[in-house]
Design a protein around this motif. Structure first.
Motif, PDB file in Angstrom:
ATOM      1  N   LEU A 768      42.429  31.609  29.658  1.00 23.51           N
ATOM      2  CA  LEU A 768      43.630  31.648  30.491  1.00 23.51           C
ATOM      3  C   LEU A 768      43.478  32.533  31.720  1.00 23.51           C
ATOM      4  CD1 LEU A 768      46.330  31.938  27.680  1.00 23.51           C
ATOM      5  CD2 LEU A 768      45.680  29.890  28.960  1.00 23.51           C
ATOM      6  N   ALA A 769      42.362  33.273  31.838  1.00 26.37           N
ATOM      7  CA  ALA A 769      42.226  34.218  32.952  1.00 26.37           C
ATOM      8  C   ALA A 769      42.338  33.552  34.316  1.00 26.37           C
ATOM      9  CB  ALA A 769      40.901  34.971  32.819  1.00 26.37           C
ATOM     10  N   PRO A 770      41.684  32.389  34.596  1.00 24.91           N
ATOM     11  CA  PRO A 770      41.825  31.778  35.928  1.00 24.91           C
ATOM     12  C   PRO A 770      43.251  31.322  36.248  1.00 24.91           C
ATOM     13  CG  PRO A 770      39.918  30.907  34.773  1.00 24.91           C
ATOM     14  CD  PRO A 770      40.712  31.676  33.774  1.00 24.91           C
ATOM     15  N   PHE A 771      43.998  30.938  35.203  1.00 24.07           N
ATOM     16  CA  PHE A 771      45.354  30.420  35.433  1.00 24.07           C
ATOM     17  C   PHE A 771      46.373  31.559  35.502  1.00 24.07           C
ATOM     18  CE2 PHE A 771      42.846  27.333  33.090  1.00 24.07           C
ATOM     19  CZ  PHE A 771      42.885  26.250  33.954  1.00 24.07           C
ATOM     20  N   LEU A 772      46.153  32.631  34.749  1.00 23.14           N
ATOM     21  CA  LEU A 772      47.055  33.786  34.846  1.00 23.14           C
ATOM     22  C   LEU A 772      46.918  34.498  36.177  1.00 23.14           C
ATOM     23  CD1 LEU A 772      46.652  35.273  31.249  1.00 23.14           C
ATOM     24  CD2 LEU A 772      48.659  34.124  32.167  1.00 23.14           C
ATOM     25  N   ALA A 773      45.765  34.355  36.817  1.00 26.40           N
ATOM     26  CA  ALA A 773      45.570  34.997  38.117  1.00 26.40           C
ATOM     27  C   ALA A 773      46.450  34.390  39.201  1.00 26.40           C
ATOM     28  CB  ALA A 773      44.101  34.911  38.528  1.00 26.40           C
ATOM     29  N   GLN A 774      46.924  33.139  38.966  1.00 31.12           N
ATOM     30  CA  GLN A 774      47.781  32.486  39.969  1.00 31.12           C
ATOM     31  C   GLN A 774      49.221  33.015  39.933  1.00 31.12           C
ATOM     32  OE1 GLN A 774      47.481  28.297  39.232  1.00 31.12           O
ATOM     33  NE2 GLN A 774      45.214  28.280  39.393  1.00 31.12           N
ATOM     34  N   LEU A 775      49.618  33.671  38.833  1.00 30.39           N
ATOM     35  CA  LEU A 775      50.976  34.182  38.698  1.00 30.39           C
ATOM     36  C   LEU A 775      51.076  35.566  39.325  1.00 30.39           C
ATOM     37  CD1 LEU A 775      51.686  33.122  34.994  1.00 30.39           C
ATOM     38  CD2 LEU A 775      52.354  31.919  37.078  1.00 30.39           C
ATOM     39  N   PRO A 776      52.276  35.968  39.712  1.00 30.80           N
ATOM     40  CA  PRO A 776      52.456  37.314  40.252  1.00 30.80           C
ATOM     41  C   PRO A 776      52.111  38.365  39.206  1.00 30.80           C
ATOM     42  CG  PRO A 776      54.340  35.937  40.775  1.00 30.80           C
ATOM     43  CD  PRO A 776      53.514  35.148  39.807  1.00 30.80           C
ATOM     44  N   PRO A 777      51.437  39.440  39.591  1.00 32.40           N
ATOM     45  CA  PRO A 777      51.044  40.457  38.603  1.00 32.40           C
ATOM     46  C   PRO A 777      52.262  41.207  38.061  1.00 32.40           C
ATOM     47  CG  PRO A 777      50.521  41.179  40.818  1.00 32.40           C
ATOM     48  CD  PRO A 777      50.969  39.760  40.960  1.00 32.40           C
ATOM     49  N   GLY A 778      52.240  41.479  36.755  1.00 33.05           N
ATOM     50  CA  GLY A 778      53.302  42.229  36.102  1.00 33.05           C
ATOM     51  C   GLY A 778      54.521  41.404  35.745  1.00 33.05           C
ATOM     52  N   GLU A 779      54.513  40.143  36.072  1.00 33.49           N
ATOM     53  CA  GLU A 779      55.681  39.293  35.748  1.00 33.49           C
ATOM     54  C   GLU A 779      55.572  38.772  34.327  1.00 33.49           C
ATOM     55  OE1 GLU A 779      57.807  35.159  37.320  1.00 33.49           O
ATOM     56  OE2 GLU A 779      56.269  36.153  38.530  1.00 33.49           O
ATOM     57  N   LYS A 780      56.680  38.789  33.607  1.00 40.03           N
ATOM     58  CA  LYS A 780      56.703  38.313  32.233  1.00 40.03           C
ATOM     59  C   LYS A 780      56.749  36.801  32.213  1.00 40.03           C
ATOM     60  CE  LYS A 780      59.028  39.047  27.841  1.00 40.03           C
ATOM     61  NZ  LYS A 780      60.200  39.692  27.158  1.00 40.03           N
ATOM     62  N   LEU A 781      55.960  36.208  31.300  1.00 40.75           N
ATOM     63  CA  LEU A 781      55.882  34.750  31.201  1.00 40.75           C
ATOM     64  C   LEU A 781      57.169  34.190  30.612  1.00 40.75           C
ATOM     65  CD1 LEU A 781      52.247  34.097  29.925  1.00 40.75           C
ATOM     66  CD2 LEU A 781      53.178  33.595  32.174  1.00 40.75           C
TER      67      LEU A 781
END
Length: 891
Positions: A768-781
């Protein structure tokens, strides 16, 4: 030249054998024809005619001519010259040598100038002396001062810490190369690293390496340039006695004579004839005188032969050796070491005929003493400038102590200060060695000899050495001694072994008597120390010695003959020290006639015991004899200190019941006793009966133990035959190259660690690392984002699987198209192709078909595993701790 001689010899032998075969065939054909003709005439009743006898005479003459021809041809011998070992610069690879080998530093150039100036002054002052050996060329043809070639090194092996083992290693490890010119020092002096790499060198190379190792070990060692005998220069030991054949001198301890007793018994009178004794002594002296005369004649003959082979270059042959001065490492007296043979010599030995110079890693000294009497009158006080002229002032050797008058003349402080300033100005330190660190690998140290084998010829002896594990039976050394100087009649052979599983250490074979003696180290399954025998067959003459501490019964030695067996013990609780068994003739049986099924009958058993301090001496049995055939038991007790004789007792052993079944009662005549003090110990009949019953049981026990000893001998002989046939070698667990079990275990452990590492890497892989990098940092899923992440991850993985399948398919189609093009080309040019082109075409087709099959298998396997990988990733995503709570609704 050698090949031409061998070729001529082989052609001559082939022609000789061909002629012999042709002549023999002709003779056999003539004899067969004569026999057929005689048989036909015998059938017709005719007599043999005279011409046949003439033909037989001709056949006999032909056979004689054949024998004469064969004898003359056998006398023709061709001597092939021996191959001389050489070590020149052309055989050395100088491309990978360091910079210090290929050039000189400024300090080294300055040292060479100082050495040249010293050499010119020396030649001017001593025009009759030969030029000094100062700066020969190294392997890169660069002049290097001899002292800088010495590299003091302490080797990491404890065996190389003492001078004797260190010199022996160098003697075994290197091969001797004679000097190109025996009258001059060599033009080249190679580094010790190069000498160790190629394992050969001349006497100067040997001495430089040995001196480097001895100085590193703490000895005060020096390389010597001088003159030696021919045997020393060419490592000729055929006139020397092998050190292994020399028996150490046994020191005879004088026994202290006990003071005579006042009331001692006088010895019996000597009734032998003095005249006969004198005649016997004269006869023995005559035999000794004859043997001494024969020995002197043989020595005189050998001395004449040796004197006839005088060396025309005696005293002119250049040789190099090592001088070890006393002082350091507790060396009590200075001595020489010949690096070729590793033998030590006194400084007054006749093999060393003179010294020109010597040097170590700090300085260089020239001998100014006269060598008219070889080296016997030389004084090795290097601090004496009159006897030894030094090159550099920075010597660590103290000067001679001055006399009182000279000391008074040196009291002026100004003169001393001026002298010190002049010395400081003229002093020059020796540059560091240009040679790299001397290293010997464990494999090379274990191999020792070049190619693992070395042969040394001594006077009436030959010594062979092998590296450990080179021979399958563990043989590392063999010494063969001969009766004559030509080494044709073998006297005895000694073989040393290492790493044997049966702990065999030495085998001594006497070729004259046929006696074999095997020596074992501690650890043999039967605790054998020594086994002496002439045959491995049972019930033959043999002697076995054991390690008594490793045996429960305390057996030390066992001697066996066809009729007797003797055993010696020590440290037993029953104080048994000796057992001797006499055997009678074996009874004949129709069944298996073996020692186990048909043992030898015992006739007599004699046992002796040590003194038991817990019992009185007159009740402690010293000797016990079981006369089995005569049904008697004899006892002899220990003698008391205040008596001159001991008690004795004899029992007449009878059956407990007679022929009618009646019980036999003990009677006084069944026990015969001799008591030293009859009134002091009066034994009743009951005591004698109990003693006899006890002796009967002990007789059964002794017979059983003797029978067990016979079985043990058979077991040992069987075990020794199996050990000699298998000769298994032990390998240390730390020897990973030879120990297969340790090697397999290490490889298995490495494989397990590698697999564990792969599992850890796979576990640490984050999908999931490449896809989590697209989200804003520190934001809850959110739940919607989790579903989208899962779908994107699965779609990406699905696309990668498809791309991999397409890639394999594209490679498959490419290989297929290229193969079709090649086949089409072959169809068009088939007629004009050469056999080489056809072979290339067939090889290409075979390789192409192999690649096509592999790609086809990969594609089919990928199609099978792709759905499984997709489902495994989906399950892993559902179990991911970051998505598990948000995807519970969709599970």
């Amino acid at each position: 030249m050698v090949q031409a001689v061998l070729k001529a010899t082989s052609s001559l032998d082939s022609q000789r054998h061909a002629r012999m075969e042709v002549l023999k065939e002709k003779v056999e054909e003539e004899e067969a024809a004569e026999r057929e003709e005689a048989a036909e005439r015998a059938e017709r009743g005719e007599k043999t005619k005279r011409p046949m006898e003439v033909r037989r005479g001709e056949t006999t003459m032909t056979q004689e001519m054949l024998r004469d021809l064969e004898r003359k041809l056998s006398e023709i011998e061709v001597s092939v010259p021996e191959k001389i070992l050489t070590f020149t610069k052309d055989t050395i690879d100088t491309s990978k040598l360091p910079l210090s080998y290929q050039s000189n530093t400024l300090k080294e150039e300055h040292l060479l100038q100082v050495a040249d100036n010293f050499s010119r002054q020396y030649s001017h002052l001593c025009p009759d002396r030969v030029p000094l050996f100062l700066h020969p060329l190294n392997e890169c043809e660069v002049p290097k001062f001899v002292s800088t070639t010495i590299r003091p090194t302490l080797m990491p092996y404890p065996e190389l810490y003492n001078w004797d083992t260190c010199a022996q290693f160098i003697s075994d490890f290197l091969s001797m190369v004679p000097l190109p010119d025996p009258l001059k020092p060599p033009l080249y002096l190679y580094s010790s690293t190069t000498v160790l790499k190629y394992q050969k060198g001349n006497c100067f190379d040997f001495s430089t390496l040995l001196c480097s190792m001895l100085i590193g070990a703490g000895y005060d060692a020096y390389c010597v340039n001088g003159y030696g005998s021919r045997d020393l220069c060419y490592m000729d030991l055929t006139r020397e006695v092998c050190p292994l054949t020399m028996k150490p001198k046994e020191t005879v301890k004088e026994e202290e004579k006990a003071p005579p007793k006042k009331y001692a018994i006088k010895p019996p009178r000597d009734l032998t004839s003095r005249f006969e004794q004198e005649q016997e002594m004269k006869r023995q002296e005559a035999i000794k005188a004859e043997e001494e005369n024969r020995r002197k004649q043989e020595e005189a003959r050998l001395l004449e032969q040796e004197n006839a082979k005088t060396d025309p270059l005696h005293g002119l042959r250049v040789h190099s050796w090592v001088l070890v001065l006393s002082g350091k490492r507790e060396v009590p007296e200075s001595f020489f070491i010949d690096p070729f043979t590793a033998r030590s010599y006194s400084t007054q030995d006749d093999h060393f005929l003179g010294i020109e110079s010597l040097w170590n890693h700090k300085n260089y000294w020239v001998n100014m003493q006269d060598c008219w009497n070889c080296c016997k009158e030389l004084v090795f006080d290097l601090g004496d400038p009159v006897r030894w002229e030094y090159l550099l002032l920075g010597t660590d050797k103290p000067f001679l102590s001055l006399t009182e008058e000279e000391d008074e003349g040196m009291n002026d402080d100004d003169d001393v200060e001026n002298l010190g300033k002049e010395d400081e100005d003229k002093s020059f330190d020796m540059p560091p060695s240009w040679v790299e660190q001397i290293e010997i690998s464990p494999e090379a140290f274990e191999t020792r000899c070049p190619n693992g084998k070395k042969v040394i010829q001594y006077k009436r002896a030959k010594l062979e050495k092998w590296a450990p594990y080179l021979n399958n039976n563990g043989l590392v050394c063999r010494l063969t001694t001969y009766e004559d100087l030509e080494c044709t009649k073998t006297l005895e052979v000694k073989e040393w072994y290492q790493n044997r599983e049966d702990m065999l250490e030495l085998k001594h074979i006497n070729k004259i008597t046929g006696l074999n003696v095997d020596y074992f180290k501690p650890g043999h399954p039967q605790a054998l120390r020594m086994h002496s025998y002439k045959s491995m067959q049972p019930e033959m003459d043999r002697v076995m010695e054991f390690y008594e501490t490793a045996r429960v019964d305390g057996l030390i030695k066992r001697e066996e003959t066809p009729k007797t067996m003797t055993e010696y013990y020590h440290g037993r609780p029953d104080f048994l020290s000796y057992r001797h068994v006499n055997f009678g003739p074996r009874m004949k049986k129709l069944a298996l006639n073996s020692a186990e099924s048909n043992p030898r009958p015992m006739v007599k058993i004699t046992e002796r015991f040590f003194r038991n301090p817990a019992k009185p001496a007159d009740e402690d049995v010293a000797e016990r004899v079981f006369l089995i055939a005569e049904e008697r038991i004899q006892l002899r007790y220990h003698c008391r200190s205040d008596h001159i004789t001991a008690n004795k007792r004899e029992f007449l052993r009878r059956m407990e019941v007679d022929s009618k079944g009646n019980k036999i009662i003990m009677t006084p005549d069944m026990c015969i006793s001799f008591e030293v003090e009859p009134m002091e110990h009066t034994k009743k009949l009951l005591y004698q009966y109990e003693a006899m019953m006890k002796l009967k049981n002990e007789e059964k026990l002794s017979r059983h133990q003797a029978w067990e000893s016979e079985l043990e001998v058979l077991e040992i002989l069987k075990l020794r035959e199996e050990e000699e046939e298998a000769h298994t070698l032990t390998i240390s667990i730390y020897d990973t190259k030879r120990n297969e079990k340790s090697k397999e275990y290490r490889e298995a452990m490495e494989r397990v660690l590698h697999e564990e590492h792969l599992r850890q890497v796979e576990a640490q892989l984050d999908y999931l690392a490449p896809f989590l990098a697209q989200l804003p940092p520190g934001e809850k899923l959110t739940r919607w984002q989790a579903v989208r992440l899962k779908e994107e991850c699965l779609n990406d993985f699905k696309q990668r699987l498809i791309d991999k399948a397409n890639l394999i398919q594209a490679r498959f189609e490419k290989e297929t198209q290229e193969l079709q093009k090649k086949q089409q080309w072959y169809q068009e040019n088939q007629v004009t192709l050469t056999p080489e082109d056809e072979d290339l075409y067939l090889s290409y087709c075979s390789q192409a078909m192999f690649r096509i099959r592999i790609l086809e298998q990969r594609l089919s396997r990928h199609k099978e595993l792709a759905p499984l990988k997709y489902l495994a990733l989906e399950e892993k995503l559902y179990k991911d701790p970051r998505l598990v709570e948000l995807l519970k609704v969709f599970v």
